[in-house]
Design a protein around this motif. Structure first.
Motif: not given
Length: 217
Positions: A88, A92, A114, A118-120, A138, A147-149, A184
């Protein structure tokens, strides 16, 4: 823009090399439901017909409006090089009830790789994968403050890296944020037998916190 839904698809390779899914462009909200991706051999090489984007088992490229969703998607038994099984770049993504298992990406930095974005991941399982530096890797250098996973109620089980010590769960490179918290988040997750080690960290059996400065978890 992409607003389609792929449901119940089996994506595999009859022979030779190739990727599985490529999501790119602005306002792309394609959904994948109850799909399997297996026995793919993704080189990570640039694809001329896709604007030079790398060929991955799953590739996601875009900006904050590129928001694909994956529900009950199983990604197993694949091989990849350069950019991992799932790559990625910005974007998102949202993943729920997915399984990423028995994939070989030892030639790449991560099974999931990554670069910003972003990703969940919710209620997902990552098991029996092999990668170069981290099951989730990442490269957060240059990422946005937002930005955050996030990994919620997910399990990492018996994943391995080529060092057989670091990165069994995750590895984050973010040199400019040294001393700070990597963006993260793990909540309600289980870590079992990654690099043959259990939580807490292998470097300090008394420490119940994930490392923040050593760039791995």
């Amino acid at each position: 823009s992409g607003l389609g839904t792929f449901h119940g698809a089996l994506i595999t390779s009859m022979q030779g090399s190739g990727g599985g899914i490529m999501v790119s462009g602005t306002d792309n909200q394609t959904a994948f439901v109850d799909c399997d991706l297996t026995t793919l051999y993704a080189t990570g090489n640039a694809h001329d017909q896709a604007g030079g984007l790398p060929v991955c088992v799953v590739g996601i490229f875009g900006d904050s409006t590129t928001r694909p969703t994956f529900h009950d998607v199983d990604i197993y038994g694949n091989d990849s090089a350069q950019f991992g099984i799932i790559y990625q770049e910005n974007a998102d993504s949202t993943w729920s009830f997915c399984e990423v298992t028995e994939n070989d990406s030892r030639a790449a930095d991560g099974t999931i790789h990554a670069a910003g974005g972003k990703g969940t991941f919710t209620d997902c399982i990552f098991a029996d994968n092999e990668s170069g530096r981290g099951t989730f890797y990442w490269d957060a250098e240059g990422s946005l403050a937002s930005d955050e996973f996030r990994f919620l109620n997910s399990c990492f089980i018996k994943n391995y890296t080529i060092t057989n010590l670091y990165g069994g769960v995750a590895w984050v490179d973010h040199a400019s944020a040294a001393g700070g918290q990597p963006k993260v988040m793990f909540s309600g997750c289980g870590f079992v037998g990654n690099n043959d080690l259990d939580f807490p960290n292998p470097t300090d059996p008394e420490d119940s916190m994930l490392e923040t400065e050593a760039d791995y978890a």
